[in-house]
Motif scaffolding. Structure first.
Motif, PDB file in Angstrom:
ATOM      1  N   ALA A   1       8.804  -2.198   9.363  1.00  0.00           N
ATOM      2  CA  ALA A   1       8.523  -1.029  10.197  1.00  0.00           C
ATOM      3  C   ALA A   1       9.474   0.101   9.834  1.00  0.00           C
ATOM      4  O   ALA A   1       9.072   1.261   9.723  1.00  0.00           O
ATOM      5  CB  ALA A   1       8.654  -1.392  11.671  1.00  0.00           C
ATOM      6  N   VAL A   2      10.751  -0.271   9.610  1.00  0.00           N
ATOM      7  CA  VAL A   2      11.733   0.745   9.234  1.00  0.00           C
ATOM      8  C   VAL A   2      11.356   1.361   7.883  1.00  0.00           C
ATOM      9  O   VAL A   2      11.380   2.578   7.705  1.00  0.00           O
ATOM     10  CB  VAL A   2      13.155   0.130   9.176  1.00  0.00           C
ATOM     11  CG1 VAL A   2      14.138   1.133   8.589  1.00  0.00           C
ATOM     12  CG2 VAL A   2      13.592  -0.300  10.563  1.00  0.00           C
ATOM     13  N   ILE A   3      10.974   0.504   6.930  1.00  0.00           N
ATOM     14  CA  ILE A   3      10.574   1.009   5.603  1.00  0.00           C
ATOM     15  C   ILE A   3       9.389   1.965   5.732  1.00  0.00           C
ATOM     16  O   ILE A   3       9.382   3.057   5.168  1.00  0.00           O
ATOM     17  CB  ILE A   3      10.214  -0.153   4.653  1.00  0.00           C
ATOM     18  CG1 ILE A   3      11.472  -0.959   4.319  1.00  0.00           C
ATOM     19  CG2 ILE A   3       9.566   0.372   3.375  1.00  0.00           C
ATOM     20  CD1 ILE A   3      11.202  -2.175   3.452  1.00  0.00           C
TER      21      ILE A   3
ATOM     22  N   SER B   1       8.909   2.954  -5.490  1.00  0.00           N
ATOM     23  CA  SER B   1       7.725   2.112  -5.384  1.00  0.00           C
ATOM     24  C   SER B   1       8.053   0.670  -5.792  1.00  0.00           C
ATOM     25  O   SER B   1       7.709  -0.287  -5.094  1.00  0.00           O
ATOM     26  CB  SER B   1       6.629   2.696  -6.272  1.00  0.00           C
ATOM     27  OG  SER B   1       5.474   1.917  -6.222  1.00  0.00           O
ATOM     28  N   GLY B   2       8.755   0.528  -6.911  1.00  0.00           N
ATOM     29  CA  GLY B   2       9.103  -0.805  -7.397  1.00  0.00           C
ATOM     30  C   GLY B   2      10.057  -1.514  -6.450  1.00  0.00           C
ATOM     31  O   GLY B   2       9.916  -2.725  -6.180  1.00  0.00           O
ATOM     32  N   ALA B   3      11.022  -0.775  -5.911  1.00  0.00           N
ATOM     33  CA  ALA B   3      11.981  -1.381  -4.985  1.00  0.00           C
ATOM     34  C   ALA B   3      11.269  -1.894  -3.733  1.00  0.00           C
ATOM     35  O   ALA B   3      11.591  -2.967  -3.210  1.00  0.00           O
ATOM     36  CB  ALA B   3      13.048  -0.357  -4.606  1.00  0.00           C
ATOM     37  N   MET B   4      10.269  -1.142  -3.273  1.00  0.00           N
ATOM     38  CA  MET B   4       9.523  -1.585  -2.088  1.00  0.00           C
ATOM     39  C   MET B   4       8.776  -2.886  -2.388  1.00  0.00           C
ATOM     40  O   MET B   4       8.748  -3.804  -1.555  1.00  0.00           O
ATOM     41  CB  MET B   4       8.535  -0.493  -1.656  1.00  0.00           C
ATOM     42  CG  MET B   4       9.224   0.704  -1.017  1.00  0.00           C
ATOM     43  SD  MET B   4       8.096   2.090  -0.796  1.00  0.00           S
ATOM     44  CE  MET B   4       7.032   1.438   0.485  1.00  0.00           C
ATOM     45  N   CYS B   5       8.186  -2.979  -3.559  1.00  0.00           N
ATOM     46  CA  CYS B   5       7.474  -4.200  -3.930  1.00  0.00           C
ATOM     47  C   CYS B   5       8.458  -5.365  -4.021  1.00  0.00           C
ATOM     48  O   CYS B   5       8.163  -6.479  -3.571  1.00  0.00           O
ATOM     49  CB  CYS B   5       6.751  -4.020  -5.258  1.00  0.00           C
ATOM     50  SG  CYS B   5       5.441  -2.806  -5.168  1.00  0.00           S
ATOM     51  N   GLY B   6       9.632  -5.099  -4.608  1.00  0.00           N
ATOM     52  CA  GLY B   6      10.645  -6.135  -4.685  1.00  0.00           C
ATOM     53  C   GLY B   6      11.031  -6.616  -3.293  1.00  0.00           C
ATOM     54  O   GLY B   6      11.178  -7.824  -3.043  1.00  0.00           O
TER      55      GLY B   6
ATOM     56  N   GLY C   1       0.825  -1.208   0.000  1.00  0.00           N
ATOM     57  CA  GLY C   1       0.000   0.000   0.000  1.00  0.00           C
ATOM     58  C   GLY C   1       0.857   1.255   0.000  1.00  0.00           C
ATOM     59  O   GLY C   1       0.590   2.214  -0.734  1.00  0.00           O
ATOM     60  N   LEU C   2       1.919   1.241   0.811  1.00  0.00           N
ATOM     61  CA  LEU C   2       2.801   2.411   0.861  1.00  0.00           C
ATOM     62  C   LEU C   2       3.527   2.590  -0.474  1.00  0.00           C
ATOM     63  O   LEU C   2       3.750   3.714  -0.923  1.00  0.00           O
ATOM     64  CB  LEU C   2       3.812   2.257   2.003  1.00  0.00           C
ATOM     65  CG  LEU C   2       3.237   2.410   3.411  1.00  0.00           C
ATOM     66  CD1 LEU C   2       4.288   2.061   4.462  1.00  0.00           C
ATOM     67  CD2 LEU C   2       2.736   3.828   3.636  1.00  0.00           C
TER      68      LEU C   2
END
Lengths: 366, 516
Positions: free
Chosen positions: A200-202, A247-252, A68-69
């Motif tokens: 949590a850190v992310i 955004s893509g890195a977070m999904c990865g 979501g983030l």
């Protein structure tokens, strides 16, 4: 100050929609011959009654929240990333293979390499639609959706082909991850892993970057009015691409968490359209970071609880989907209804004022 | 005396925060072509939408054919013989011409089926009757804009309209198509005794087609004249003048070196048509160069090309001697350019962001506002924006409110405060006081002159001729993308300027160009 008032009103309407959704769910339960109260009790038990259930709920909430983030980061900068599912899957498959290929290296090295590889993969996969949007004005919704399908088949090919598991019983999956590389599990028997701390850190970093840094400020302005941002001298193209990369890195990263924390292998259960659930959470909460965290917990409670409801009250799992859909439906309707009520009120006031002025003018003239 | 078919009496139309029509009284007569002129936002379209039943007036009465109408809808308007052709056509692109014409009153077979053959013959009959040649079986998507407009007109005729409202009908037409449209208008008025109301801001069209003309400005009807009694110059000054007569402001110092130069610039508008033609100009430090032009003569495109918001087809833009023709708006700002844009809501602010966020941009990367280029210092930002807020007398509920909730005048002050605080040496200013009250206007004007006296090079475009006169040292007139004259502001009158604004001086300008 005014902003906070709007948020409170929104939270109230959100709670009301949830309550209404549960009422409608109760009706459906009653009609289909289940005792609503009993079913809901089993739902609560299923997701919160013991440490294992709570762990599973938290694990799913973590996935929803980071997805979501990730969606929110893009949307804040004015680009709608619908391709998180593909970015997540590719991140997961690359992370899994890093673990297989580097077997024998120290745990910390493997974990760091896998996380970096997954994030790079997810970021790179999001970079493509980002650049296409900025340079060629190609609609990112279409490209990201199409790239999801591409990613699914790439992953299937890898898991069935070159990176196939040596166990013939596993049809589509990478080699099992050596146990030494598994993330620690704070609760025995639950899928929850230490990845929740990284998450949590992310989450904190995302909130911090969006709200408190100059980059976040530029992203906000770009998302709100790209023409203004360009006019004001911001490098809007770079900002949009950057948002897409993040955004893509977070999904990865979510893909890596799923492999190293929960499944210990890449297979189809890594993600069951989890990104789309996360995206929905983000949209319902209007991309508000704190709202995303809370709503993720709630949706995870619904989903994990639905399993308990099915097992112990005999209610089909689909009831969870109905509840979720009804909530979303109410949220969507709420925005429209509130807007039309506001518009009607504004028109009434304007007319009243105009009439008052006319009457006043008439009195003066007469 | 012809009979009155439409009577507006004391009509007012208020939208939240905007008085779009203010006490308008107007009679429209049978068998006349009535032109309604005024700048964008003067309230022409709003008034006509009241007649067509789209807007419900907040005050006053409307009488159509002697009958007072209330709670009017477009359906009622059509029933009373009123037809409107909007600026953006309301056609179904995938339908044929005939299908579009009969839409909403389709001929039926057996009461339920669409009778395509009847539709085609009906369309043919109408086209013949009004001499509006179209192919009824052509698909609308595939025919020219001029023909699409004919289909729109035929649609209203099919529904029995004899009062026809045309909203900026020539905006999308080529000169030939315009001529054809005017021939059609003359014919239907003469032969069918129809009434045509045409909304426009092109004055030569008013002279060419109308019997009477009404001029609107800021929601009010300034005057109604027989077209034969007026000329373009008179109309221009009615359109752009303001009630308050303003004197020129005190200025100090002489113009210095050239800060901004435009060389043989060609710029296209959004439709890809040339809007600025081989235009050259220079602006020096410590002077205001004003552009006087009727809206739509290329001044907007010129300013956008100078600031980098719009690309140039050819030619050069030089800032302080450096060629910036291909540079981004950001790169030009880095060279000391500031810009107050024509449309503040679309370009000048982010309405969803706070006043503080809007005031800061441009300076937000400065070290005093962040740590290591990362962490934004909330207090430093707040102190700075609060100081601007006070200094520029912005009135609202504080720097944390969203700009979208403010009035137009205060929104403009936010733009002015930000752009003037950026220490620019070249200022590009477009419509600085549009929709702004007199007090705020005084304030903005005095700040512009202050900038000039401090040595800024200022290029100013305004639809308000008084404003151009009051602020400029030199004035250039533009017509159809070309400069038609250049004057010292204190050595020319408004009437003379009006002459050049309507293109009349063009031949001389071209002659002078050829001589050089």
């Amino acid at each position: 100050m005014q902003r906070r008032k709007i948020d409170l009103g929104y939270a109230a309407s959100l709670l009301l929609s949830i309550a209404l959704a549960f009422l409608i769910g109760a009706l459906i339960l009653a009609v289909s011959g289940h005792a609503p109260l009993n079913a809901y009790t089993e739902m609560v038990k299923g997701s919160l009654s013991n440490a294992r259930h709570i762990g599973d709920t938290l694990e799913y909430a973590m996935v929803l929240c980071i997805c979501g983030l990730a969606c929110a980061v893009g949307s804040r900068a004015g680009i709608f990333n619908v391709g998180g599912e593909g970015q997540l899957l590719l991140g997961a498959v690359v992370a899994a293979q890093v673990g297989v290929a580097m077997e024998g290296s120290p745990k910390i090295v493997v974990i760091v390499c896998a996380a970096l590889a997954a994030m790079a993969m997810g970021g790179a996969y999001a970079f493509v639609p980002g650049v296409l949007k900025v340079k060629l004005k190609v609609n990112e919704v279409i490209t990201t959706i199409m790239l999801n399908t591409v990613a699914i088949y790439i992953c299937q090919y890898l898991a069935k082909g070159p990176w196939r598991n040596s166990n013939p019983n596993i049809i589509a999956g990478t080699e099992n991850l050596a146990q030494g590389y598994w993330l620690a599990r704070p609760i025995a028997g639950s899928k929850l892993s230490s990845a929740i701390f990284a998450s949590a850190v992310i989450a904190f970093l995302v909130w911090y970057i969006m709200q408190k840094t100059s980059v976040g400020y530029e992203m906000r302005l770009t998302g709100q009015n790209p023409r203004f941002a360009r006019f004001a001298g911001l490098k809007t193209d770079t900002i949009v691409i950057l948002a897409m990369l993040v955004s893509g890195a977070m999904c990865g990263a979510v893909g890596m968490f799923r492999v190293y924390g929960a499944e210990h292998i890449f297979k189809s259960s890594i993600s069951n359209e989890y990104y789309f659930d996360g995206m929905m959470v983000a949209m319902i909460t209007q991309y508000n970071p704190a709202g995303i965290i809370l709503m993720s917990l709630f949706f995870a409670f619904l989903k994990i609880g639905a399993a308990g409801m099915e097992a112990n009250a005999g209610v089909p799992n689909q009831i969870y989907l109905i509840l979720q859909t009804v909530i979303i439906f109410f949220m969507a309707a709420q925005r429209g209804i509130a807007a039309s009520v506001r518009a009607a009120a504004a028109k009434r006031t304007a007319q009243k004022e105009a009439r008052a002025r006319l009457a006043e003018g008439g009195a003066r003239n007469g | 005396m012809q009979e009155t078919v439409v009577k507006f009496e004391h009509i007012s139309m208020e939208f939240p925060g905007v008085l779009a029509n203010d006490d308008v009284s107007l009679d429209i007569r049978r068998g006349e072509v009535f032109a309604l002129v005024g700048e964008n936002g003067a309230g022409k379209s709003t008034l006509m939408k009241i007649l067509y039943g789209i807007n419900e007036p907040t005050g006053g009465t409307l009488t159509v054919r002697g009958e007072r109408v209330e709670r009017f809808s477009p359906k009622d308007a059509i029933a009373r013989g009123i037809g409107m052709v909007h600026q953006h056509f309301m056609l179904v692109p995938s339908f044929t011409v005939a299908q579009n014409i009969v839409l909403s009153r389709e001929p039926r077979k057996f009461g339920v089926l669409f009778d395509d053959r009847a539709a085609v013959s009906e369309a043919q009959r109408l086209a013949r009757e009004y001499a509006l040649t179209v192919d009824p079986t052509a698909v609308v998507r595939e025919i020219s804009v001029g023909l699409q407009q004919r289909v729109e007109i035929l649609k209203t005729l099919y529904r029995g309209a004899d009062i026809l409202i045309l909203d900026e009908p020539t905006a999308v037409l080529t000169p030939q198509e315009t001529d054809e449209l005017f021939a059609v208008i003359r014919r239907i008025v003469r032969e069918k005794n129809m009434t045509v109301i045409i909304i426009t801001h092109k004055l030569y069209e008013v002279m060419a087609i109308s019997d009477r003309v009404g001029v609107m400005r800021q929601g009010r009807l300034i005057g109604v004249e027989e077209t034969k009694n007026v000329n373009e110059r008179m109309l221009a000054s009615m359109m752009v003048g303001r009630e308050v007569l303003l004197g020129r402001l005190d200025r100090a110092g002489e113009a210095g070196e050239v800060r901004l130069a435009v060389e043989k610039l060609n710029v296209c508008d959004d439709r890809g048509l040339t809007a600025v033609r081989d235009l050259s100009l220079t602006v020096r430090a410590g002077e205001v160069l004003g552009i006087a032009a009727i809206e739509g003569n290329g001044q907007s495109e010129l300013l956008e090309a100078v600031t980098g918001m719009r690309g140039a087809q050819s030619g050069r833009v030089l800032l302080g001697g450096a060629d910036v023709t291909g540079s981004s708006p950001g790169a030009r700002r880095a060279r000391g350019l500031s810009h107050i844009p024509e449309d503040r809501i679309a370009t000048g602010v982010s309405t969803a962001a706070s006043v503080s966020d809007n005031l800061l941009v441009g300076r937000h990367r400065e070290r005093r506002f962040n740590i290591l280029g990362l962490h934004q210092k909330t207090k430093a930002v707040r102190d700075y924006t609060q100081q601007l807020y006070d200094e520029y007398d912005i009135r609202g509920a504080g720097v944390d409110t969203t700009v979208g909730s403010m009035s137009g005048g205060n929104m403009q002050k936010v733009v002015v405060a930000r752009e003037f605080s950026l220490d620019a040496n070249v200022l590009i200013i477009s419509q600085p006081t549009r929709g702004v009250d007199v007090g705020a206007m005084e304030f903005i004007h005095s700040h512009i002159i202050k900038k000039r006296n401090e040595g800024c090079a200022i290029l100013l475009a305004s639809a308000d001729l008084d404003e151009v006169f009051r602020l400029s040292d030199r004035i250039i007139t533009m017509y159809e993308g070309e400069i038609t004259g250049e004057f010292a502001a204190d050595a020319i009158t408004k009437e003379e300027i009006g002459y050049y604004m309507t293109g009349s001086g063009r031949e001389e300008a071209q002659y002078a160009k050829a001589q050089n």
